[in-house]
Design an enzyme around this catalytic site. Sequence first.
Site, PDB file in Angstrom:
ATOM      1  N   ASN A  97       7.553 -17.464   7.044  1.00 24.75           N
ATOM      2  CA  ASN A  97       6.902 -16.624   6.044  1.00 24.75           C
ATOM      3  C   ASN A  97       7.922 -15.592   5.579  1.00 24.75           C
ATOM      4  O   ASN A  97       8.255 -14.671   6.320  1.00 24.75           O
ATOM      5  CB  ASN A  97       5.680 -15.941   6.694  1.00 24.75           C
ATOM      6  CG  ASN A  97       5.021 -14.936   5.757  1.00 24.75           C
ATOM      7  OD1 ASN A  97       5.357 -14.854   4.576  1.00 24.75           O
ATOM      8  ND2 ASN A  97       4.071 -14.170   6.297  1.00 24.75           N
ATOM      9  N   TRP A  98       8.398 -15.783   4.351  1.00 24.68           N
ATOM     10  CA  TRP A  98       9.435 -14.884   3.849  1.00 24.68           C
ATOM     11  C   TRP A  98       8.880 -13.523   3.429  1.00 24.68           C
ATOM     12  O   TRP A  98       9.632 -12.615   3.122  1.00 24.68           O
ATOM     13  CB  TRP A  98      10.168 -15.544   2.670  1.00 24.68           C
ATOM     14  CG  TRP A  98      11.204 -16.541   3.091  1.00 24.68           C
ATOM     15  CD1 TRP A  98      11.551 -16.890   4.366  1.00 24.68           C
ATOM     16  CD2 TRP A  98      12.053 -17.312   2.224  1.00 24.68           C
ATOM     17  NE1 TRP A  98      12.555 -17.827   4.347  1.00 24.68           N
ATOM     18  CE2 TRP A  98      12.886 -18.105   3.049  1.00 24.68           C
ATOM     19  CE3 TRP A  98      12.194 -17.406   0.842  1.00 24.68           C
ATOM     20  CZ2 TRP A  98      13.839 -18.982   2.531  1.00 24.68           C
ATOM     21  CZ3 TRP A  98      13.139 -18.283   0.313  1.00 24.68           C
ATOM     22  CH2 TRP A  98      13.961 -19.061   1.157  1.00 24.68           C
ATOM     23  N   LYS A  99       7.568 -13.405   3.340  1.00 23.99           N
ATOM     24  CA  LYS A  99       6.940 -12.148   2.889  1.00 23.99           C
ATOM     25  C   LYS A  99       7.579 -11.716   1.556  1.00 23.99           C
ATOM     26  O   LYS A  99       7.881 -12.593   0.748  1.00 23.99           O
ATOM     27  CB  LYS A  99       7.043 -11.080   3.990  1.00 23.99           C
ATOM     28  CG  LYS A  99       6.534 -11.622   5.330  1.00 23.99           C
ATOM     29  CD  LYS A  99       6.373 -10.588   6.393  1.00 23.99           C
ATOM     30  CE  LYS A  99       5.864 -11.251   7.680  1.00 23.99           C
ATOM     31  NZ  LYS A  99       5.616 -10.309   8.756  1.00 23.99           N
ATOM     32  N   HIS A 117      -3.387 -13.334   6.080  1.00 25.38           N
ATOM     33  CA  HIS A 117      -2.334 -12.711   6.888  1.00 25.38           C
ATOM     34  C   HIS A 117      -2.721 -11.252   7.161  1.00 25.38           C
ATOM     35  O   HIS A 117      -3.300 -10.589   6.306  1.00 25.38           O
ATOM     36  CB  HIS A 117      -0.992 -12.787   6.152  1.00 25.38           C
ATOM     37  CG  HIS A 117       0.162 -12.411   7.025  1.00 25.38           C
ATOM     38  ND1 HIS A 117       0.468 -11.102   7.308  1.00 25.38           N
ATOM     39  CD2 HIS A 117       1.053 -13.175   7.712  1.00 25.38           C
ATOM     40  CE1 HIS A 117       1.517 -11.084   8.130  1.00 25.38           C
ATOM     41  NE2 HIS A 117       1.888 -12.318   8.380  1.00 25.38           N
ATOM     42  N   GLU A 157      -1.103  -8.624   7.089  1.00 23.17           N
ATOM     43  CA  GLU A 157      -0.611  -7.648   6.103  1.00 23.17           C
ATOM     44  C   GLU A 157      -1.500  -7.630   4.869  1.00 23.17           C
ATOM     45  O   GLU A 157      -1.662  -6.603   4.221  1.00 23.17           O
ATOM     46  CB  GLU A 157       0.851  -7.973   5.745  1.00 23.17           C
ATOM     47  CG  GLU A 157       1.786  -7.596   6.886  1.00 23.17           C
ATOM     48  CD  GLU A 157       3.039  -8.435   6.997  1.00 23.17           C
ATOM     49  OE1 GLU A 157       3.395  -9.138   6.026  1.00 23.17           O
ATOM     50  OE2 GLU A 157       3.676  -8.402   8.082  1.00 23.17           O
ATOM     51  N   GLU A 185      -1.775 -14.598  15.123  1.00 19.95           N
ATOM     52  CA  GLU A 185      -0.720 -13.604  14.961  1.00 19.95           C
ATOM     53  C   GLU A 185      -1.230 -12.251  15.436  1.00 19.95           C
ATOM     54  O   GLU A 185      -1.898 -11.528  14.670  1.00 19.95           O
ATOM     55  CB  GLU A 185      -0.314 -13.502  13.485  1.00 19.95           C
ATOM     56  CG  GLU A 185       0.314 -14.755  12.922  1.00 19.95           C
ATOM     57  CD  GLU A 185       1.285 -14.440  11.788  1.00 19.95           C
ATOM     58  OE1 GLU A 185       2.439 -14.834  11.910  1.00 19.95           O
ATOM     59  OE2 GLU A 185       0.890 -13.783  10.816  1.00 19.95           O
ATOM     60  N   GLY A 213       6.733  -8.184  13.467  1.00 24.97           N
ATOM     61  CA  GLY A 213       7.829  -7.334  13.001  1.00 24.97           C
ATOM     62  C   GLY A 213       8.196  -6.223  13.967  1.00 24.97           C
ATOM     63  O   GLY A 213       8.913  -5.294  13.605  1.00 24.97           O
ATOM     64  N   SER A 243       7.146 -11.956  16.009  1.00 23.49           N
ATOM     65  CA  SER A 243       8.468 -11.807  16.633  1.00 23.49           C
ATOM     66  C   SER A 243       8.959 -13.069  17.329  1.00 23.49           C
ATOM     67  O   SER A 243       9.558 -13.006  18.414  1.00 23.49           O
ATOM     68  CB  SER A 243       8.474 -10.603  17.598  1.00 23.49           C
ATOM     69  OG  SER A 243       8.179  -9.410  16.897  1.00 23.49           O
ATOM     70  N   GLY A 248       8.384 -14.729  10.682  1.00 24.86           N
ATOM     71  CA  GLY A 248       8.808 -13.846   9.599  1.00 24.86           C
ATOM     72  C   GLY A 248      10.310 -13.648   9.618  1.00 24.86           C
ATOM     73  O   GLY A 248      11.078 -14.475   9.127  1.00 24.86           O
ATOM     74  N   GLY A 249      10.745 -12.561  10.234  1.00 24.69           N
ATOM     75  CA  GLY A 249      12.161 -12.153  10.212  1.00 24.69           C
ATOM     76  C   GLY A 249      13.151 -13.265  10.523  1.00 24.69           C
ATOM     77  O   GLY A 249      14.156 -13.423   9.826  1.00 24.69           O
TER      78      GLY A 249
HETATM   79  P1  13P Z   1       7.820 -11.580  12.410  1.00 25.64           P
HETATM   80  O1  13P Z   1       8.270 -12.935  12.888  1.00 25.64           O
HETATM   81  O2  13P Z   1       8.846 -10.883  11.567  1.00 25.64           O
HETATM   82  O3  13P Z   1       7.299 -10.750  13.539  1.00 25.64           O
HETATM   83  O4  13P Z   1       6.575 -11.846  11.426  1.00 25.64           O
HETATM   84  C1  13P Z   1       5.536 -12.636  11.865  1.00 25.64           C
HETATM   85  C2  13P Z   1       4.633 -12.903  10.722  1.00 25.64           C
HETATM   86  O5  13P Z   1       3.926 -12.050  10.257  1.00 25.64           O
HETATM   87  C3  13P Z   1       4.655 -14.267  10.149  1.00 25.64           C
HETATM   88  O6  13P Z   1       3.609 -14.452   9.265  1.00 25.64           O
END
Ligand code: 13P
Length: 274
Positions: free
Chosen positions: A12-14, A108, A110, A184, A190, A230, A251-252
């Site tokens: 997920n590149w956000k 998600h 967020e 999640e 993050g 993470s 994500g990251g």
């Molecule tokens: P991180 O891997 O950066 O913690 O993000 C997880 C996430 O929200 C994937 O959707």
Amino acid sequence: MKKPRGIFIAGNWKMNHGVKETRQFFEQFRRLYDSSSSHLQARLADHSLKAALFAPYLSISAAQGEAHGMPIHIGAQNAHWEKSGAFTGEISGAMLLEHGIKSVLVGHSERRQYFAETDETVRKKTESLIEQGLEVILCIGETRAEREAGQTEAVLLRQLSAVFQSAQSPAVRSLGCGLVLAYEPVWAIGTGLTASPEQAEEAHQIIRRFLSEKLSPEAAEMTVILYGGSVTPQNVTALLQCPNVDGGLVGGASLKPESYIALLHGAVELLPHP
Ligand code: 13P
């Protein structure tokens, strides 16, 4: 090791990687992919390992073009439940499909936290997008305060019940094919604080038990459940060794080609060589 549902590594590149950075990512990723093991390439080709990247809308075309010829799916991070209409700033599932996008993230944390998505809007999106033929990756998870108050199970069951309201709902009918679940925990996103394999497995068992009791043991067995929060190339193997963890939503660590391919390498090692 046995992974009966295969392994799904979703990035997920956000709100990262515009068109230029998307091109740069794939330029490097293609080199890494071309020189990767035949085991990795074969498992991606036979779909026992599935790889997807959920890019920002404006980068989707570039990602689709750049990924051409590689078994990497490109998805979207959100979509509205209506097919068209007066919803300024929104994108519909129909528009995604027209664009060749077949997978979309829904709910998600967020989106729930910063854009006021509720269990009810998450249900509407899930049902409508699935009915339209999209694969939905439905995200659920507890906050740190909820975990500390011992409410993890109650929160997961509430979020699941909101979507799986009746045995006739589209979400129920598409279990095992059009619907993927992603656990999640909000406190792990993050933050560098990954859930331990035991914590992830426990939550995934809660989810699979819900599906089994509410729907059917067969539907529960078929459903892919991802862990997100993470995930890194360092911890992906330990997480994927949990019997109920079928992949990661990352994500990251999905933003850099070398770390995304390292995740795929970590995953494929758990799949048998034919
Ligand atoms: P991180 O891997 O950066 O913690 O993000 C997880 C996430 O929200 C994937 O959707």
